[in-house]
Design a protein around this motif. Structure first.
Motif, PDB file in Angstrom:
ATOM      1  N   UNK A  10       0.833  -1.199   0.000  1.00 11.33           N
ATOM      2  CA  UNK A  10       0.000   0.000   0.000  1.00 11.33           C
ATOM      3  C   UNK A  10       0.868   1.250   0.000  1.00 11.33           C
ATOM      4  N   UNK A  11       0.453   2.240  -0.760  1.00  8.80           N
ATOM      5  CA  UNK A  11       1.089   3.556  -0.754  1.00  8.80           C
ATOM      6  C   UNK A  11       0.090   4.558  -0.194  1.00  8.80           C
ATOM      7  N   UNK A  12       0.543   5.400   0.726  1.00 10.37           N
ATOM      8  CA  UNK A  12      -0.319   6.395   1.358  1.00 10.37           C
ATOM      9  C   UNK A  12       0.385   7.739   1.333  1.00 10.37           C
ATOM     10  N   UNK A  13      -0.257   8.745   0.766  1.00  9.81           N
ATOM     11  CA  UNK A  13       0.322  10.088   0.792  1.00  9.81           C
ATOM     12  C   UNK A  13      -0.169  10.830   2.031  1.00  9.81           C
ATOM     13  N   UNK A  38       5.241  12.195   2.978  1.00  9.44           N
ATOM     14  CA  UNK A  38       4.758  13.387   3.671  1.00  9.44           C
ATOM     15  C   UNK A  38       5.832  14.458   3.559  1.00  9.44           C
ATOM     16  N   UNK A  39       5.439  15.735   3.695  1.00  9.94           N
ATOM     17  CA  UNK A  39       6.442  16.805   3.703  1.00  9.94           C
ATOM     18  C   UNK A  39       7.117  16.914   5.064  1.00  9.94           C
ATOM     19  N   UNK A  40       6.496  16.356   6.098  1.00  6.25           N
ATOM     20  CA  UNK A  40       7.061  16.408   7.451  1.00  6.25           C
ATOM     21  C   UNK A  40       8.025  15.237   7.621  1.00  6.25           C
ATOM     22  N   UNK A  60       8.016  13.523   0.821  1.00  8.65           N
ATOM     23  CA  UNK A  60       7.301  13.735  -0.434  1.00  8.65           C
ATOM     24  C   UNK A  60       6.459  14.999  -0.368  1.00  8.65           C
ATOM     25  N   UNK A  61       6.611  15.838  -1.365  1.00  5.77           N
ATOM     26  CA  UNK A  61       5.753  17.003  -1.546  1.00  5.77           C
ATOM     27  C   UNK A  61       4.853  16.702  -2.738  1.00  5.77           C
ATOM     28  N   UNK A  88      -4.229  10.626   0.176  1.00  2.97           N
ATOM     29  CA  UNK A  88      -4.741  11.241   1.395  1.00  2.97           C
ATOM     30  C   UNK A  88      -4.254  12.670   1.618  1.00  2.97           C
ATOM     31  N   UNK A  89      -3.071  13.017   1.141  1.00  2.00           N
ATOM     32  CA  UNK A  89      -2.483  14.316   1.439  1.00  2.00           C
ATOM     33  C   UNK A  89      -3.423  15.451   1.047  1.00  2.00           C
TER      34      UNK A  89
END
Length: 275
Positions: A10-13, A38-40, A60-61, A88-89
């Motif tokens: 699974x990939x989750x943004x 995530x950017x954080x 990831x942005x 999700x992002x």
């Protein structure tokens, strides 16, 4: 946990905090290999370290769709495939008390994160899934994209766009057994608003947000507060074979808010002394 996602990738943004963190934790607990972005970077690295094996973080942005594609390609190349993609992002954008005061300066950023990245993530995941037996794509929208209301106009418009896109993609990709669904959370506490303001603006907007939440509580048929875990449970359903005949749907996780207004019932008083 029942291991419903064992042997799945699974990939989750946007997976480092809030709803995304809940998704990462639940999918990981169900046996999936989870790659999240995530950017954080600090929070993302900490979460991956906490979960240990089968959890991997990449800074990831998603406003740069090339970075969204990198998440997908990394999952395929390093983890052996891709079965579930969760876009999700999201960002709320700057909040204004009145639309007349909105300068629309954040329009392009909100649309880049909330819409463009969702479209790119869906496309890139589906390119792999279409050649490997299908899969499940889950896009996070909001009840703000279903139900009209004042405030955060760009955010509402972006989430409405996600709903329409999800339905269109579901129709287009059904030929390859790629299911595309959306989840629309409502009145679930995350830090999305706090990330959109600082200093005195933050304090003022938090007060405004609390007023909105109080109104939403009054309008919600179910009186208990929704949780991150409620959203994760819905996403798990859409990720698994339990929903193998479900595509093109928008599932509100909102305690019944978008179903309609609450009926106010007055309890009949009983005279204890009798007639």
């Amino acid at each position: 946990m029942s291991g419903e996602l064992a042997d799945k990738v699974a990939v989750i943004t946007g997976g480092a905090s809030g709803l995304g963190e809940g998704l990462v934790r639940r999918f990981h607990a169900e046996g999936a290999k989870v790659l999240f972005g995530d950017i954080d970077s600090e929070a993302g690295a900490a979460l991956a370290a906490d979960l240990g094996a089968n959890a991997r973080f990449i800074e990831t942005d998603v406003s740069d769709i090339e970075q969204v594609g990198r998440l997908v390609s990394t999952a395929v190349e390093d983890l052996g495939g891709l079965h579930v993609m969760v876009n999700n992002a999201g960002v709320s954008g700057k909040m204004f008390l009145k639309f007349l005061d909105d300068d629309l300066a954040d329009f392009h950023h909100v649309m880049a994160v909330n819409v463009h990245a969702v479209m790119a993530g869906t496309r890139d995941a589906a390119r792999h899934m279409s050649e490997h037996g299908g899969g499940s794509i889950i896009n996070l929208t909001s009840i703000g994209g279903i139900q009209a209301g004042g405030g955060v106009m760009t955010y509402r418009a972006s989430k409405a766009a996600v709903i329409q896109f999800t339905k269109c993609a579901a129709i287009d990709l059904a030929h390859w057994e790629v299911r595309v669904n959306a989840i629309a959370p409502g009145n679930i506490r995350t830090a999305i608003v706090r990330k959109s303001a600082t200093g005195e603006d933050l304090e003022r907007l938090e007060q405004f947000e609390e007023k909105i939440r109080a109104q939403m509580r009054n309008d919600r048929p179910l009186k208990r507060e929704g949780t991150v875990e409620d959203v994760a449970e819905a996403a798990l359903y859409l990720a698994t074979d339990r929903s193998r005949y479900v595509t093109g749907t928008v599932l509100p996780i909102d305690g019944g808010t978008v179903a309609g207004k609450v009926i106010v019932r007055k309890e009949k008083k009983v005279d204890a002394a009798g007639p």
